[in-house]
Structures are given as C-alpha cells and as structure tokens.
Design a protein around this motif. Structure first.
Motif, PDB file in Angstrom:
ATOM      1  N   ILE A  27      -1.417   6.255  -6.820  1.00 41.11           N
ATOM      2  CA  ILE A  27      -2.876   6.195  -6.768  1.00 41.11           C
ATOM      3  C   ILE A  27      -3.444   7.556  -7.123  1.00 41.11           C
ATOM      4  CG2 ILE A  27      -4.856   5.857  -5.241  1.00 41.11           C
ATOM      5  CD1 ILE A  27      -3.146   3.858  -3.669  1.00 41.11           C
TER       6      ILE A  27
ATOM      7  N   GLU B 205      -3.059  -2.366  -5.947  1.00 43.64           N
ATOM      8  CA  GLU B 205      -2.902  -2.888  -7.313  1.00 43.64           C
ATOM      9  C   GLU B 205      -1.854  -2.120  -8.117  1.00 43.64           C
ATOM     10  OE1 GLU B 205      -6.675  -0.493  -9.350  1.00 43.64           O
ATOM     11  OE2 GLU B 205      -6.707  -2.667  -9.133  1.00 43.64           O
ATOM     12  N   HIS B 206      -1.535  -0.913  -7.699  1.00 44.08           N
ATOM     13  CA  HIS B 206      -0.511  -0.151  -8.420  1.00 44.08           C
ATOM     14  C   HIS B 206       0.888  -0.428  -7.907  1.00 44.08           C
ATOM     15  CE1 HIS B 206      -4.053   2.457  -9.401  1.00 44.08           C
ATOM     16  NE2 HIS B 206      -3.457   2.435 -10.572  1.00 44.08           N
TER      17      HIS B 206
ATOM     18  N   ASP C 207      -8.877   6.658  -8.608  1.00 42.23           N
ATOM     19  CA  ASP C 207      -8.777   5.445  -7.800  1.00 42.23           C
ATOM     20  C   ASP C 207      -9.348   5.683  -6.406  1.00 42.23           C
ATOM     21  OD1 ASP C 207      -7.361   3.892  -9.771  1.00 42.23           O
ATOM     22  OD2 ASP C 207      -5.604   5.112  -9.326  1.00 42.23           O
ATOM     23  N   VAL C 208      -8.987   6.828  -5.846  1.00 42.83           N
ATOM     24  CA  VAL C 208      -9.482   7.139  -4.506  1.00 42.83           C
ATOM     25  C   VAL C 208     -11.003   7.221  -4.520  1.00 42.83           C
ATOM     26  CG1 VAL C 208      -9.550   8.890  -2.694  1.00 42.83           C
ATOM     27  CG2 VAL C 208      -7.371   8.324  -3.787  1.00 42.83           C
TER      28      VAL C 208
ATOM     29  N   SER D 149      -7.803  -3.947  -3.035  1.00 44.80           N
ATOM     30  CA  SER D 149      -7.197  -4.125  -4.359  1.00 44.80           C
ATOM     31  C   SER D 149      -6.851  -2.770  -4.975  1.00 44.80           C
ATOM     32  CB  SER D 149      -8.151  -4.875  -5.285  1.00 44.80           C
ATOM     33  OG  SER D 149      -8.296  -6.196  -4.846  1.00 44.80           O
ATOM     34  N   VAL D 150      -7.766  -1.825  -4.811  1.00 38.00           N
ATOM     35  CA  VAL D 150      -7.494  -0.491  -5.351  1.00 38.00           C
ATOM     36  C   VAL D 150      -6.227   0.072  -4.719  1.00 38.00           C
ATOM     37  CG1 VAL D 150      -8.342   1.870  -5.546  1.00 38.00           C
ATOM     38  CG2 VAL D 150      -9.934  -0.041  -5.762  1.00 38.00           C
TER      39      VAL D 150
ATOM     40  N   SER E  75       2.381   1.734  -3.322  1.00 40.75           N
ATOM     41  CA  SER E  75       1.383   2.096  -4.336  1.00 40.75           C
ATOM     42  C   SER E  75       0.947   3.551  -4.199  1.00 40.75           C
ATOM     43  CB  SER E  75       0.148   1.216  -4.198  1.00 40.75           C
ATOM     44  OG  SER E  75       0.449  -0.122  -4.472  1.00 40.75           O
TER      45      SER E  75
ATOM     46  N   ASP F  73     -12.168  -5.747  -2.761  1.00 40.73           N
ATOM     47  CA  ASP F  73     -12.135  -4.744  -3.834  1.00 40.73           C
ATOM     48  C   ASP F  73     -11.455  -3.468  -3.351  1.00 40.73           C
ATOM     49  OD1 ASP F  73     -13.470  -6.504  -5.420  1.00 40.73           O
ATOM     50  OD2 ASP F  73     -15.440  -5.579  -5.164  1.00 40.73           O
TER      51      ASP F  73
ATOM     52  N   ARG G  92     -13.020   5.727  -6.512  1.00 45.20           N
ATOM     53  CA  ARG G  92     -13.553   4.375  -6.660  1.00 45.20           C
ATOM     54  C   ARG G  92     -13.529   3.638  -5.319  1.00 45.20           C
ATOM     55  NH1 ARG G  92     -10.926  -0.196  -9.360  1.00 45.20           N
ATOM     56  NH2 ARG G  92      -9.183   1.200  -9.794  1.00 45.20           N
ATOM     57  N   ALA G  93     -12.380   3.740  -4.651  1.00 50.54           N
ATOM     58  CA  ALA G  93     -12.245   3.071  -3.356  1.00 50.54           C
ATOM     59  C   ALA G  93     -13.263   3.615  -2.363  1.00 50.54           C
ATOM     60  CB  ALA G  93     -10.833   3.269  -2.818  1.00 50.54           C
TER      61      ALA G  93
ATOM     62  N   THR H 290       0.826  -1.202   0.000  1.00 48.41           N
ATOM     63  CA  THR H 290       0.000   0.000   0.000  1.00 48.41           C
ATOM     64  C   THR H 290       0.861   1.253   0.000  1.00 48.41           C
ATOM     65  OG1 THR H 290      -1.726  -1.214   1.185  1.00 48.41           O
ATOM     66  CG2 THR H 290      -1.862   1.183   1.213  1.00 48.41           C
TER      67      THR H 290
END
Lengths: 230, 230
Positions: free
Chosen positions: B105, B145-146, B109-110, B141-142, B101, B138, B112-113, B98
């Motif tokens: 981010i 994932e980066h 992305d934020v 993952s956000v 990443s 999920d 979405r999270a 995290t």
DNA sequence: GCAATAGTTATCGTATACGATTTCGTACTC
DNA sequence: GAGTACGAAATCGTATACGATAACTATTGC
C-alpha cells in the motif's frame, strides 16, 4: 466420509455426479491436467450431461477443476503459484479453525491425535510417505473437527481437497521436513492440553503449515526448474 | 444498465444470469427470503431455465442463496447465527488480506483511504448510514485490494457480498459503533504508514471487525427479539 | 367446525436435441 | 518444406420437453 453433514436424503443425480467426480479427483484417479469430457463422464455415471455439467461447475467453484468456455474442463493443475496461494490460505483458515476448536478438544481427542502422531513417527522409520500423508490428515482433522464455525471448517476442507488432488503429482514429501512436522504436532498438542491462549495456538498452527510451504519452496528453488510453465 | 461489461469476451448466458441475479441480491432488489423461481427468472432474463439453474447453484456455493431439493431457492436469510459465522470468517480472512496487502500500500492509497474515512466522519454528523456503509466498503477495499493472494481476496469479497445482501434487512448500523469504527480506521492507516509488523496490522484489522460483531451482538441481546423467524 | 385425505397446480430435475464454437487433420499454395 | 486455408469431428451451451416431487386446495367424514 469427509462429507459435511449429509442429510441422508435421496441424492439428486447432480449430487451423485459431484461426489463421484470429486472423489476421483481427490483420490488421484483423475490427476491434474486430466481432461473432463462431460459426455464421457455422463455415460460412465449413467446420467445425462446436464447434471454432470452442474457438478463440474461446482467443482470449479471449489478450485478443483478449471473450466474454459467452449473448450472444456480439466483437473486443476500443479502451478507452483497456485500451490503457494493454497497453502497460504490454508495456513490462515486452518490456524483459525484450530484455535477455535482448541477449547472444545477433550483429553480423549488429544490422546487420539497423539497416537496418530506416533504412528507418523514410525512411518519416518520405514519411509512410508503415503501412509504418512494420510495420517497427517487424520491428525489435523482431530484438531479442527470441533471448529464451531462451519464456514471456516468448510474452507479448511476445501484447502485439504485441493492439496489432496495435487498429492500424486510433483508436490511430494520433502524428506527433511517430515521429522520437524511430527515434533511440531507434539508441541501443538501440548499447547492445547495446557489450555494455551487462542492466539498462541493459532500462531503455532499457522507456522506449522508455513514451515511446510517454506520447505517446499526451498526445495523448488534448489531444483530451480520451471517444471510447469503454462 | 446493471451490467458492467468488464472488457471480457462474450459471456455465456449462465454467466449473465449469475451476474444479474447476484447483482439483484447484493443491491437488495431480492431481499432475504425472496423466492427465486427458476422459470420466472429465466423469462425475465430471456434465457431458458438451464443456465439460470446453474447460476443459482453457483450463488448457493457462495452462500448467497439457499437451495432445497424439489422445493426451490430463496435468498439466504438473516439468521443471527449465520451472521456471526460470516463476520467471524470475514474477520479472519480480511485481517489476513489486509496484513498481506500492507507492504504494497503506497502513500497515495493511504491518502485516498484517509479521504474516504473523513467522508465517513461527515456522514456521522448528517446521519447518512447508507452512504456510510458504502464508504466503509470503499475504505476497506483500499486496504485489501493489493492482496497478492487471489484466493484470500476472493474469500473477502464473498464475505462482503453476503453482508451486502443482509444490509437492507434487520442488520443495520449500530449507532454507537460507527464513531469508534472511524477512529479504528485512522489507527489502521497509521500502522500501515509506519510500516508496522504484519502481525500487528492483522490483529488490528481483525479486532476492528470483531468489534462490529460484538456491537451487533450486544444490540441483539438487548433487543432480545427474534424478528425473523421463518 | 376441524382434521384427514384426495386431487390439482406449481415447480423442480433431468433427458434429449440441436445450434455454436473450438480443435484437429488435410490439402493446397508459395 | 513451411505456412495457411478449409473442412470435418469433437465438444460445449442452451432450448425444449416431460416425468417427479412437493405445495396447495377442496372435499369429505366426524
């Protein structure tokens, strides 16, 4: 001797093959890029290809070999990017392992580690990088061998194995770095002796490895050659 | 239908078997303790035992199955100690992932999270732990994932897979914990948005998981029953 | 009725065999 | 001479077969 808790039972042939090939990779007999032909290894070891194949796939899972479908296996290469990934990962898991071990490290362990470290210092005088590297592993082993979490310990071992497989290649001893490293070892021992907070020990252990990585990167940048571009 | 053909070439049968069995373990079709008989799986999948065996050994390396020589394989159990090890390891590698990443981010992305996290909050109202758990994955993952280091990312995925395989067993939702978890998610997002230092993000992410572990331990201690002793 | 033991069955572990795929060398064409 | 097509060799991938080991069951002795 680096095996994790061998239950002493009769090992299957696939386990024999695994151990044998792993040993050859770690000790440099099979250096990066070496082509691992299943039939040949099977013959060498006096077994059939099936257990050898299984062993190779296990080694692949550990990152020690690269396997390509219908082509074959080779000992994992020396790609600088991979080196960076490995070192970064190791700095994290090793830092954690050291921090978790710290409360369990006794005075005798510290004394042993300190003795090893002093030997390392001597290696600097006589310029003996091979011995230095081996002692370095011994030193860190003392620090994390008490780690109560076997999963983390396993990850540390994997990282060390990968580094060992690269040892005989271009990733060498960065001269100026070694002396700092020895000093950092001593500082780490002091932290452990004085019962420093886990956070602090973890941070120090992690920085210790990061510094080694940075030294390598600095050297690589100054050399500024893409030796392995494939 | 379980297969999600990921635009790759023709997969070998061992890979098919690996993916198929892994999927069944992760989705709970094969729950902990389930006996994995090579011949039976081979027949189900329409392949011979050799690739199945290879798949099982790979799953063993990932900790999803337990393999005993001349006895067979079973889906890894729900031993509380193993759970602790897994969670502790995950807290470390996920925290690192995290943190690594975070700089990558973006605002999208934020957003979405955050949307996912709000859905989780709704799940608390309607008490939908299954959905909550899936959304939780999920959300995280956000966050990771980066991660630019694939080794670390892989370790995170392994940890999640192990947890998923336990999901359908006694390790359930700890009711009081869920609300705190959602709040911690929001706090994490704030740290990322404001570009907090990597150290701080890592610490927060790690504590987030540690808190889940602690909640479980507290519950387990109060229950004080060894439900699965086999 | 219970424990120990021998025989049976189920399952794993590995050797062998063969088809599938890739790689390499050679000849042919432009 | 360079590039391409074809064929041979090497190597992998998996099916099948069989021996080895452990789990199970039935029988015997007490």
């Amino acid at each position: 001797m680096t095996e994790t808790a061998t239950a002493a039972g009769p090992r299957s042939k696939s386990e024999q093959a695994y151990a044998a090939v792993k040993a050859r990779i770690v000790d440099g007999t099979y250096s990066p890029g070496y082509r691992l032909v299943l039939a040949k290894i099977a013959e060498d070891l006096g077994v059939s290809v099936v257990p050898v194949r299984e062993a190779i796939r296990r080694l692949e899972a550990e990152g020690l070999v690269k396997f390509e479908r219908n082509v074959g296996a080779t000992v994992s290469g020396i790609d600088p990017t991979e080196y960076l990934y490995t070192m970064q990962t190791l700095s994290i898991v090793e830092g954690a392992a050291t921090a978790l071990s710290a409360p369990l490290i006794g005075a005798a362990d510290v004394a042993r580690a300190r003795a090893v470290n002093e030997e390392m210092r001597e290696c600097l005088e006589h310029f003996d990088p091979v011995r230095f590297t081996r002692l370095n592993q011994d030193f860190h082993s003392v620090l994390f061998e008490h780690c109560p979490n076997p999963h983390i310990l396993d990850l540390v071992h994997r990282g060390w194995n990968r580094l060992a497989s690269l040892r005989s290649s271009t990733f060498r001893f960065v001269p100026g770095r070694a002396r700092d490293s020895v000093d950092e070892h001593e500082a780490l021992l002091r932290l452990i002796e004085t019962g420093a907070a886990a956070d602090e020990i973890e941070r120090a252990a992690r920085l210790h490895r990061s510094a080694t990585l940075d030294a390598y990167l600095a050297q690589a940048t100054s050399t500024e050659q893409q030796t392995a571009q494939q």
